[in-house]
Design a protein around this motif. Sequence first.
Motif, mmCIF file in Angstrom:
data_model
loop_
_atom_site.group_PDB
_atom_site.id
_atom_site.type_symbol
_atom_site.label_atom_id
_atom_site.label_comp_id
_atom_site.label_asym_id
_atom_site.label_seq_id
_atom_site.Cartn_x
_atom_site.Cartn_y
_atom_site.Cartn_z
ATOM 1 N N ARG A 117 0.828 -1.210 0.000
ATOM 2 C CA ARG A 117 0.000 0.000 0.000
ATOM 3 C C ARG A 117 0.862 1.260 0.000
ATOM 4 O O ARG A 117 0.541 2.250 -0.673
ATOM 5 C CB ARG A 117 -0.921 0.017 1.214
ATOM 6 N N ILE A 118 1.940 1.232 0.773
ATOM 7 C CA ILE A 118 2.831 2.391 0.831
ATOM 8 C C ILE A 118 3.431 2.664 -0.543
ATOM 9 O O ILE A 118 3.450 3.802 -1.026
ATOM 10 C CB ILE A 118 3.936 2.154 1.876
ATOM 11 N N LEU A 119 3.918 1.620 -1.200
ATOM 12 C CA LEU A 119 4.541 1.788 -2.507
ATOM 13 C C LEU A 119 3.512 2.169 -3.571
ATOM 14 O O LEU A 119 3.774 3.028 -4.417
ATOM 15 C CB LEU A 119 5.264 0.502 -2.899
ATOM 16 N N GLN A 120 2.330 1.537 -3.520
ATOM 17 C CA GLN A 120 1.299 1.865 -4.501
ATOM 18 C C GLN A 120 0.832 3.309 -4.347
ATOM 19 O O GLN A 120 0.547 3.986 -5.339
ATOM 20 C CB GLN A 120 0.113 0.912 -4.343
ATOM 21 N N ARG A 121 0.806 3.781 -3.109
ATOM 22 C CA ARG A 121 0.466 5.184 -2.859
ATOM 23 C C ARG A 121 1.465 6.095 -3.580
ATOM 24 O O ARG A 121 1.091 7.107 -4.182
ATOM 25 C CB ARG A 121 0.484 5.450 -1.346
ATOM 26 N N GLY A 122 2.750 5.737 -3.523
ATOM 27 C CA GLY A 122 3.762 6.526 -4.205
ATOM 28 C C GLY A 122 3.607 6.492 -5.714
ATOM 29 O O GLY A 122 3.793 7.512 -6.394
ATOM 30 N N VAL A 123 3.259 5.318 -6.247
ATOM 31 C CA VAL A 123 3.028 5.204 -7.685
ATOM 32 C C VAL A 123 1.828 6.050 -8.102
ATOM 33 O O VAL A 123 1.873 6.785 -9.098
ATOM 34 C CB VAL A 123 2.815 3.727 -8.086
ATOM 35 N N ASP A 124 0.740 5.948 -7.327
ATOM 36 C CA ASP A 124 -0.479 6.699 -7.653
ATOM 37 C C ASP A 124 -0.235 8.207 -7.623
ATOM 38 O O ASP A 124 -0.845 8.956 -8.396
ATOM 39 C CB ASP A 124 -1.600 6.333 -6.684
ATOM 40 N N ARG A 125 0.647 8.641 -6.725
ATOM 41 C CA ARG A 125 0.957 10.069 -6.628
ATOM 42 C C ARG A 125 2.059 10.479 -7.611
ATOM 43 O O ARG A 125 2.478 11.622 -7.609
ATOM 44 C CB ARG A 125 1.408 10.386 -5.189
ATOM 45 N N LYS A 126 2.518 9.500 -8.419
ATOM 46 C CA LYS A 126 3.570 9.732 -9.410
ATOM 47 C C LYS A 126 4.879 10.204 -8.766
ATOM 48 O O LYS A 126 5.648 10.967 -9.356
ATOM 49 C CB LYS A 126 3.110 10.722 -10.481
ATOM 50 N N GLU A 127 5.103 9.740 -7.544
ATOM 51 C CA GLU A 127 6.357 10.046 -6.842
ATOM 52 C C GLU A 127 7.394 8.951 -7.063
ATOM 53 O O GLU A 127 8.597 9.197 -6.906
ATOM 54 C CB GLU A 127 6.093 10.243 -5.348
ATOM 55 N N ILE A 128 6.947 7.744 -7.363
ATOM 56 C CA ILE A 128 7.850 6.667 -7.743
ATOM 57 C C ILE A 128 7.302 5.994 -8.992
ATOM 58 O O ILE A 128 6.112 6.102 -9.302
ATOM 59 C CB ILE A 128 8.058 5.632 -6.610
ATOM 60 N N ARG A 129 8.156 5.342 -9.699
ATOM 61 C CA ARG A 129 7.755 4.737 -10.973
ATOM 62 C C ARG A 129 6.953 3.453 -10.730
ATOM 63 O O ARG A 129 7.031 2.863 -9.649
ATOM 64 C CB ARG A 129 8.978 4.433 -11.816
ATOM 65 N N PRO A 130 6.190 2.986 -11.706
ATOM 66 C CA PRO A 130 5.461 1.708 -11.554
ATOM 67 C C PRO A 130 6.424 0.561 -11.266
ATOM 68 O O PRO A 130 7.528 0.507 -11.817
ATOM 69 C CB PRO A 130 4.781 1.546 -12.923
ATOM 70 N N LEU A 131 5.981 -0.340 -10.383
ATOM 71 C CA LEU A 131 6.858 -1.400 -9.892
ATOM 72 C C LEU A 131 6.169 -2.746 -9.971
ATOM 73 O O LEU A 131 4.936 -2.831 -9.994
ATOM 74 C CB LEU A 131 7.230 -1.128 -8.428
ATOM 75 N N ASP A 132 6.963 -3.789 -9.969
ATOM 76 C CA ASP A 132 6.441 -5.136 -9.739
ATOM 77 C C ASP A 132 6.303 -5.285 -8.227
ATOM 78 O O ASP A 132 7.267 -5.570 -7.523
ATOM 79 C CB ASP A 132 7.408 -6.176 -10.306
ATOM 80 N N MET A 133 5.087 -5.065 -7.723
ATOM 81 C CA MET A 133 4.887 -5.007 -6.278
ATOM 82 C C MET A 133 5.200 -6.318 -5.566
ATOM 83 O O MET A 133 5.571 -6.318 -4.390
ATOM 84 C CB MET A 133 3.443 -4.591 -5.969
ATOM 85 N N ASP A 134 5.050 -7.436 -6.272
ATOM 86 C CA ASP A 134 5.341 -8.721 -5.636
ATOM 87 C C ASP A 134 6.789 -8.797 -5.166
ATOM 88 O O ASP A 134 7.102 -9.503 -4.202
ATOM 89 C CB ASP A 134 5.061 -9.866 -6.610
#
Length: 226
Positions: free
Chosen positions: A150-167
Amino acid sequence: MHTPTSPSPTTAAKRERRKEARPGELIEAALELFVEKGFAATRVDEVAARAGVSKGTLFLYFSSKEELFKAVVRENIAGRFAEWTLELDAFEGSTDDLLRYCYKVWWERIGNTKASGITKLMLSEAHHFPEITQFYQREVMRPGQALIRRILQRGVDRKEIRPLDMDYAVYLVLAPMMFLMLWKHSMGACVPDALDLDPEKYLAMQADNILHGLYTAAPSPVTPPA
Protein backbone atom coordinates in the motif's frame (compact mmCIF):
# COMPACT_ATOMS: atom_id res chain seq x y z
CA MET A 1 -17.73 -8.71 59.98
CA HIS A 2 -15.30 -11.09 58.36
CA THR A 3 -14.26 -14.43 59.79
CA PRO A 4 -10.50 -14.88 60.32
CA THR A 5 -10.29 -17.07 57.19
CA SER A 6 -12.33 -14.80 54.91
CA PRO A 7 -10.34 -12.45 52.67
CA SER A 8 -11.03 -8.77 53.11
CA PRO A 9 -12.55 -6.85 50.19
CA THR A 10 -9.13 -5.23 49.57
CA THR A 11 -7.36 -8.61 49.43
CA ALA A 12 -10.03 -10.06 47.16
CA ALA A 13 -9.71 -7.08 44.82
CA LYS A 14 -5.92 -7.49 44.67
CA ARG A 15 -6.32 -11.17 43.84
CA GLU A 16 -8.78 -10.33 41.08
CA ARG A 17 -6.41 -7.75 39.60
CA ARG A 18 -3.59 -10.28 39.81
CA LYS A 19 -5.76 -12.86 38.00
CA GLU A 20 -6.55 -10.37 35.24
CA ALA A 21 -2.86 -9.56 34.84
CA ARG A 22 -1.72 -13.17 34.55
CA PRO A 23 -2.24 -13.64 30.79
CA GLY A 24 -0.09 -10.57 30.13
CA GLU A 25 2.58 -11.75 32.57
CA LEU A 26 2.64 -15.18 30.96
CA ILE A 27 2.91 -13.66 27.48
CA GLU A 28 5.79 -11.43 28.58
CA ALA A 29 7.62 -14.37 30.19
CA ALA A 30 7.02 -16.49 27.10
CA LEU A 31 8.35 -13.77 24.79
CA GLU A 32 11.56 -13.54 26.81
CA LEU A 33 12.11 -17.29 26.79
CA PHE A 34 11.18 -17.83 23.15
CA VAL A 35 13.69 -15.16 22.13
CA GLU A 36 16.38 -16.47 24.50
CA LYS A 37 16.00 -20.20 23.80
CA GLY A 38 13.87 -20.67 20.70
CA PHE A 39 10.49 -22.34 20.39
CA ALA A 40 11.57 -25.97 20.61
CA ALA A 41 13.80 -25.50 23.66
CA THR A 42 11.32 -23.45 25.69
CA ARG A 43 9.24 -25.48 28.15
CA VAL A 44 5.90 -24.35 29.51
CA ASP A 45 6.99 -25.00 33.09
CA GLU A 46 9.86 -22.53 32.55
CA VAL A 47 7.40 -19.92 31.30
CA ALA A 48 5.15 -20.49 34.30
CA ALA A 49 8.09 -20.26 36.72
CA ARG A 50 9.31 -17.00 35.19
CA ALA A 51 5.80 -15.56 35.42
CA GLY A 52 5.55 -16.70 39.05
CA VAL A 53 2.67 -19.16 38.59
CA SER A 54 2.25 -22.92 38.38
CA LYS A 55 2.17 -24.86 35.12
CA GLY A 56 -1.46 -25.69 35.85
CA THR A 57 -2.27 -21.99 36.03
CA LEU A 58 -0.65 -21.43 32.64
CA PHE A 59 -2.88 -24.08 31.10
CA LEU A 60 -5.95 -22.28 32.44
CA TYR A 61 -5.17 -19.51 29.96
CA PHE A 62 -3.33 -21.29 27.13
CA SER A 63 -4.10 -24.84 26.07
CA SER A 64 -0.63 -25.55 24.62
CA LYS A 65 2.78 -24.05 23.94
CA GLU A 66 1.64 -23.40 20.37
CA GLU A 67 -1.33 -21.35 21.58
CA LEU A 68 0.94 -19.45 23.95
CA PHE A 69 3.28 -18.64 21.07
CA LYS A 70 0.36 -17.40 18.98
CA ALA A 71 -0.70 -15.13 21.84
CA VAL A 72 2.85 -13.74 22.02
CA VAL A 73 2.84 -12.96 18.29
CA ARG A 74 -0.61 -11.36 18.38
CA GLU A 75 0.21 -9.24 21.41
CA ASN A 76 3.56 -7.98 20.16
CA ILE A 77 3.31 -7.90 16.36
CA ALA A 78 0.11 -9.02 14.63
CA GLY A 79 -2.15 -6.97 16.87
CA ARG A 80 -0.46 -3.75 15.71
CA PHE A 81 -1.51 -3.90 12.08
CA ALA A 82 -4.88 -2.23 12.68
CA GLU A 83 -3.08 0.70 14.35
CA TRP A 84 -0.53 0.96 11.53
CA THR A 85 -3.26 0.86 8.90
CA LEU A 86 -5.01 3.80 10.53
CA GLU A 87 -1.73 5.74 10.62
CA LEU A 88 -1.20 5.05 6.93
CA ASP A 89 -4.74 6.16 6.10
CA ALA A 90 -4.21 9.46 7.92
CA PHE A 91 -0.69 10.20 6.63
CA GLU A 92 -0.52 13.29 4.41
CA GLY A 93 3.18 13.61 3.56
CA SER A 94 5.21 12.47 0.58
CA THR A 95 6.39 8.94 -0.14
CA ASP A 96 9.83 10.00 1.08
CA ASP A 97 8.36 11.18 4.39
CA LEU A 98 6.15 8.10 4.71
CA LEU A 99 8.84 5.51 4.14
CA ARG A 100 11.23 7.20 6.57
CA TYR A 101 8.44 7.49 9.14
CA CYS A 102 7.56 3.81 8.76
CA TYR A 103 11.15 2.71 9.27
CA LYS A 104 11.44 4.93 12.34
CA VAL A 105 8.21 3.66 13.87
CA TRP A 106 9.03 0.05 13.08
CA TRP A 107 12.41 0.32 14.80
CA GLU A 108 10.92 1.98 17.89
CA ARG A 109 7.95 -0.40 18.28
CA ILE A 110 9.31 -3.71 16.97
CA GLY A 111 12.91 -3.72 15.78
CA ASN A 112 14.45 -2.38 18.98
CA THR A 113 12.32 -4.58 21.24
CA LYS A 114 12.36 -8.23 22.25
CA ALA A 115 9.59 -8.88 19.74
CA SER A 116 12.06 -8.63 16.86
CA GLY A 117 13.58 -11.90 18.08
CA ILE A 118 10.44 -13.72 16.96
CA THR A 119 11.47 -13.25 13.33
CA LYS A 120 14.86 -14.85 13.93
CA LEU A 121 13.10 -17.70 15.74
CA MET A 122 10.82 -18.27 12.75
CA LEU A 123 13.72 -18.26 10.29
CA SER A 124 15.55 -20.82 12.44
CA GLU A 125 12.72 -23.18 13.32
CA ALA A 126 9.95 -22.74 10.74
CA HIS A 127 10.65 -26.04 8.96
CA HIS A 128 10.15 -27.97 12.22
CA PHE A 129 6.78 -26.45 13.14
CA PRO A 130 4.47 -26.12 10.12
CA GLU A 131 1.44 -25.09 12.20
CA ILE A 132 3.04 -22.03 13.75
CA THR A 133 4.77 -21.24 10.46
CA GLN A 134 1.42 -21.08 8.67
CA PHE A 135 0.04 -18.98 11.52
CA TYR A 136 2.98 -16.55 11.30
CA GLN A 137 2.65 -16.30 7.55
CA ARG A 138 -1.08 -15.59 7.84
CA GLU A 139 -1.00 -13.08 10.69
CA VAL A 140 2.36 -11.35 10.26
CA MET A 141 3.96 -11.88 6.87
CA ARG A 142 0.95 -11.37 4.62
CA PRO A 143 -0.44 -8.32 6.47
CA GLY A 144 3.05 -6.82 6.63
CA GLN A 145 3.62 -7.26 2.93
CA ALA A 146 0.16 -5.87 2.17
CA LEU A 147 0.94 -2.76 4.22
CA ILE A 148 4.24 -2.18 2.40
CA ARG A 149 2.49 -2.74 -0.92
CA ARG A 150 0.00 0.00 0.00
CA ILE A 151 2.83 2.39 0.83
CA LEU A 152 4.54 1.79 -2.51
CA GLN A 153 1.30 1.87 -4.50
CA ARG A 154 0.47 5.18 -2.86
CA GLY A 155 3.76 6.53 -4.21
CA VAL A 156 3.03 5.20 -7.69
CA ASP A 157 -0.48 6.70 -7.65
CA ARG A 158 0.96 10.07 -6.63
CA LYS A 159 3.57 9.73 -9.41
CA GLU A 160 6.36 10.05 -6.84
CA ILE A 161 7.85 6.67 -7.74
CA ARG A 162 7.76 4.74 -10.97
CA PRO A 163 5.46 1.71 -11.55
CA LEU A 164 6.86 -1.40 -9.89
CA ASP A 165 6.44 -5.14 -9.74
CA MET A 166 4.89 -5.01 -6.28
CA ASP A 167 5.34 -8.72 -5.64
CA TYR A 168 9.09 -8.11 -5.48
CA ALA A 169 9.27 -4.43 -4.56
CA VAL A 170 7.96 -5.18 -1.05
CA TYR A 171 11.18 -7.10 -0.37
CA LEU A 172 13.24 -3.99 -1.08
CA VAL A 173 11.61 -2.41 1.96
CA LEU A 174 11.66 -5.58 4.05
CA ALA A 175 15.31 -6.47 3.49
CA PRO A 176 16.86 -3.79 5.76
CA MET A 177 14.39 -4.68 8.51
CA MET A 178 15.24 -8.38 8.27
CA PHE A 179 18.95 -7.59 8.38
CA LEU A 180 18.59 -5.49 11.53
CA MET A 181 16.53 -8.14 13.33
CA LEU A 182 19.10 -10.82 12.51
CA TRP A 183 21.97 -8.54 13.49
CA LYS A 184 20.31 -7.58 16.78
CA HIS A 185 19.69 -11.19 17.83
CA SER A 186 22.88 -12.80 16.53
CA MET A 187 26.14 -10.88 16.15
CA GLY A 188 24.73 -7.73 17.74
CA ALA A 189 23.54 -9.68 20.78
CA CYS A 190 26.96 -11.25 21.38
CA VAL A 191 29.27 -8.43 20.30
CA PRO A 192 27.21 -5.21 20.23
CA ASP A 193 30.01 -3.09 18.74
CA ALA A 194 31.15 -5.69 16.21
CA LEU A 195 29.83 -3.74 13.21
CA ASP A 196 29.77 -0.31 14.84
CA LEU A 197 26.23 -0.09 13.48
CA ASP A 198 23.75 2.67 14.30
CA PRO A 199 20.36 1.17 13.33
CA GLU A 200 18.67 4.51 12.77
CA LYS A 201 21.45 5.77 10.49
CA TYR A 202 21.42 2.45 8.67
CA LEU A 203 17.65 2.70 8.03
CA ALA A 204 18.00 6.29 6.86
CA MET A 205 20.65 5.26 4.34
CA GLN A 206 18.53 2.33 3.16
CA ALA A 207 15.58 4.68 2.68
CA ASP A 208 17.80 6.95 0.57
CA ASN A 209 18.95 3.99 -1.47
CA ILE A 210 15.42 2.70 -2.07
CA LEU A 211 13.88 6.05 -2.87
CA HIS A 212 16.62 7.22 -5.22
CA GLY A 213 16.23 3.96 -7.08
CA LEU A 214 12.45 4.20 -7.33
CA TYR A 215 11.79 7.86 -8.04
CA THR A 216 10.76 8.81 -11.56
CA ALA A 217 13.95 9.68 -13.37
CA ALA A 218 14.25 12.74 -15.58
CA PRO A 219 15.29 11.98 -19.18
CA SER A 220 19.04 12.00 -19.63
CA PRO A 221 20.33 14.81 -21.86
CA VAL A 222 21.49 13.70 -25.28
CA THR A 223 25.22 14.21 -25.70
CA PRO A 224 26.12 15.30 -29.23
CA PRO A 225 28.74 13.18 -30.97
CA ALA A 226 32.30 14.41 -30.77
